[in-house]
Write a protein that holds these residues in place. Structure first.
Motif, mmCIF file in Angstrom:
data_model
loop_
_atom_site.group_PDB
_atom_site.id
_atom_site.type_symbol
_atom_site.label_atom_id
_atom_site.label_comp_id
_atom_site.label_asym_id
_atom_site.label_seq_id
_atom_site.Cartn_x
_atom_site.Cartn_y
_atom_site.Cartn_z
ATOM 1 N N ILE A 1 0.853 -1.185 0.000
ATOM 2 C CA ILE A 1 0.000 0.000 0.000
ATOM 3 C C ILE A 1 0.891 1.238 0.000
ATOM 4 O O ILE A 1 1.728 1.404 0.897
ATOM 5 C CB ILE A 1 -0.927 0.023 1.232
ATOM 6 N N ILE A 2 0.725 2.082 -0.989
ATOM 7 C CA ILE A 2 1.488 3.323 -1.069
ATOM 8 C C ILE A 2 0.600 4.440 -0.532
ATOM 9 O O ILE A 2 -0.420 4.768 -1.123
ATOM 10 C CB ILE A 2 1.925 3.628 -2.507
ATOM 11 N N ALA B 1 -0.064 -6.765 4.625
ATOM 12 C CA ALA B 1 0.138 -5.554 3.820
ATOM 13 C C ALA B 1 1.213 -4.699 4.467
ATOM 14 O O ALA B 1 1.238 -4.523 5.687
ATOM 15 C CB ALA B 1 -1.161 -4.763 3.693
ATOM 16 N N ILE B 2 2.100 -4.160 3.636
ATOM 17 C CA ILE B 2 3.095 -3.181 4.073
ATOM 18 C C ILE B 2 2.686 -1.828 3.518
ATOM 19 O O ILE B 2 2.298 -1.713 2.356
ATOM 20 C CB ILE B 2 4.502 -3.567 3.585
ATOM 21 N N ILE B 3 2.774 -0.796 4.357
ATOM 22 C CA ILE B 3 2.419 0.556 3.939
ATOM 23 C C ILE B 3 3.686 1.408 3.839
ATOM 24 O O ILE B 3 4.542 1.382 4.733
ATOM 25 C CB ILE B 3 1.433 1.210 4.928
ATOM 26 N N LEU B 4 3.795 2.155 2.735
ATOM 27 C CA LEU B 4 4.908 3.079 2.513
ATOM 28 C C LEU B 4 4.386 4.515 2.468
ATOM 29 O O LEU B 4 3.297 4.758 1.945
ATOM 30 C CB LEU B 4 5.608 2.780 1.185
ATOM 31 N N ASP B 5 5.173 5.441 2.993
ATOM 32 C CA ASP B 5 4.800 6.852 2.865
ATOM 33 C C ASP B 5 6.062 7.701 2.884
ATOM 34 O O ASP B 5 7.006 7.407 3.614
ATOM 35 C CB ASP B 5 3.863 7.300 3.989
ATOM 36 N N GLY C 1 -2.603 2.031 -4.704
ATOM 37 C CA GLY C 1 -2.136 3.418 -4.742
ATOM 38 C C GLY C 1 -3.083 4.315 -3.966
ATOM 39 O O GLY C 1 -4.099 4.754 -4.487
ATOM 40 N N CYS C 2 -2.744 4.575 -2.715
ATOM 41 C CA CYS C 2 -3.568 5.390 -1.816
ATOM 42 C C CYS C 2 -2.834 6.681 -1.467
ATOM 43 O O CYS C 2 -2.956 7.206 -0.358
ATOM 44 C CB CYS C 2 -3.883 4.619 -0.539
ATOM 45 N N ASP C 3 -2.052 7.200 -2.419
ATOM 46 C CA ASP C 3 -1.112 8.277 -2.119
ATOM 47 C C ASP C 3 -1.560 9.643 -2.626
ATOM 48 O O ASP C 3 -0.740 10.551 -2.793
ATOM 49 C CB ASP C 3 0.275 7.938 -2.665
ATOM 50 N N GLY C 4 -2.828 9.833 -2.869
ATOM 51 C CA GLY C 4 -3.344 11.170 -3.122
ATOM 52 C C GLY C 4 -3.156 11.663 -4.545
ATOM 53 O O GLY C 4 -2.541 11.019 -5.402
ATOM 54 N N PHE C 5 -3.695 12.859 -4.769
ATOM 55 C CA PHE C 5 -3.714 13.460 -6.101
ATOM 56 C C PHE C 5 -2.307 13.654 -6.673
ATOM 57 O O PHE C 5 -2.074 13.463 -7.867
ATOM 58 C CB PHE C 5 -4.446 14.800 -6.036
#
Length: 392
Positions: free
Chosen positions: A10-11, A31-35, A159-163
């Motif tokens: 998950i980005i 799930a691994i989340i990156l930010d 892809g949960c990383d915004g506009f």
């Protein structure tokens, strides 16, 4: 380069990424989340927080609803002001449902706490994130962390990383279609530790421009006034803002406004944006990565939640039954709801704002629309149905 594997990468660790991660964890999907930014930075962002009942139910399903139900403000309706008069829209009476005011920052905090309590992996402060080979059989995400190269192999990428995130921009131009409308004004918003002027929200249409009286809690208010895109925050003192807000409200409401020093003040442009499709092989776009709506209809966070619902259902079916049917339908199902919410947000925006260079004919049409919606049982019912959220 260091390598590891997970089922879903998950980005983005905003509310959509965290909610998806928490739902997946609940059924044993890793799930691994990156930010790219820190947790503190994310929790410092001020965002809207009118939650549809469907969003509340999804947060409950993720096990993070306890504080929401304890501290959230349940609203059975809201007011629209025009011609100097308040007109109530009773959501409960018209739909049998209510909405809950609970700040997006608090939603995100609850999700962060739950993720940390479960010991799930989140990696912050990453750079040069690149979703790769999502159109093939070996999807993976590469990134830098403290100057070291890393690679995460996975089955799917969310892809949960915004506009402005990397996920949508990783898709070839020829594979994606975008639709956009920019509105010729913005919202100047403030946060102040003062009690809200009313228990429920007030949307105001006024010759000087739109205004909105909202809140974060019983002692913290969020107010907005329509402004020019050329305006600058520095030009708006607190006194100027309070004076302008009260001018745009009916006298009975304006007299009840409690003023005080603001601790956050910003100007947000308004836009509608949708990309199609929302799936590219094993890459799925979620929330603001795929669509933006003006905040007038209170749909941004709620649309992200419905995207998460559709993707979660697809992933659950894939891992439990070996079927890709729901994943294959993700983009179609999500976009069907997205476009209906985009339409509602656009409609609320054109009905409540004053547009530059509006003709006298256009103005009369807007006034007729407001009167029709408030005077017609069918008009009020349609408004209420969309405001509480269409079914997932």
């Amino acid at each position: 380069m260091t390598k590891r594997r997970t089922q879903v990468c998950i980005i983005g660790s905003g509310p959509s990424g965290l909610l998806l991660g928490q739902l997946l964890n609940g059924i044993g999907i890793e799930a691994i989340i990156l930010d790219r930014v820190s947790k503190d930075y994310i929790l410092g962002r001020v965002r809207a927080g009118v939650l549809e009942p469907g969003t509340v139910a999804l947060l409950d399903q993720a096990g993070v609803g306890k504080r929401l139900h304890s501290e959230g403000l349940v609203h059975d309706g809201f007011d629209i002001a025009f011609d100097g008069t308040l007109h109530n829209v009773s959501l409960k009476e018209l739909t049998g449902k209510s909405v809950t005011v609970y700040g997006q920052t608090e939603v995100t905090r609850d999700l962060f706490d739950a993720r940390e309590a479960c010991g799930q992996i989140s990696i912050h402060g990453v750079e040069d994130v690149r979703p790769t080979d999502f159109g093939g059989a070996t999807p993976h995400v590469t990134f830098l962390k403290d100057g070291v190269s890393h690679r995460i192999d996975c089955d799917f990428i969310a892809g949960c990383d915004g506009f402005h995130g990397v996920s949508r921009h990783a898709v070839p131009d020829e594979a994606i279609r975008t639709f956009e409308k920019l509105y010729p004004f913005g919202w100047l918003g403030i946060l102040a530790d003062v009690p809200p002027v009313r228990h429920e929200l007030v949307y105001a249409n006024h010759p000087r421009g739109f205004a909105l009286c909202s809140m974060r809690s019983c002692d913290r208010s969020r107010y907005y006034v329509q402004c020019s895109l050329e305006d600058r925050v520095e030009s708006w003192s607190d006194d100027r803002f309070w004076d302008e807000l009260r001018r745009r409200l009916p006298d009975s409401v304006a007299e009840a406004v409690t003023t005080g020093p603001s601790f956050e003040k910003s100007i947000a442009p308004l836009r509608s944006f949708v990309c199609e499709p929302m799936r590219f092989g094993r890459l799925f776009l979620v929330g603001d990565a795929a669509h933006i709506v003006p905040p007038t209809g209170a749909k941004g966070l709620n649309l992200a939640a419905s995207d998460v619902h559709y993707l979660f259902e697809g992933l659950r079916e894939f891992y439990a039954e070996g079927s890709s049917g729901a994943l294959d339908a993700y983009s179609m199902r999500a976009l069907d709801r997205v476009w209906k919410a985009v339409r509602f947000s656009w409609w609320m925006t054109i009905m409540l704002h004053r547009f530059p260079e509006t003709s006298e004919f256009d103005q009369r049409i807007q006034e007729a629309e407001l009167h029709y919606v408030m005077e017609s049982p069918a008009g009020r019912a349609s408004l209420a149905e969309n405001y509480v959220g269409l079914p997932f």
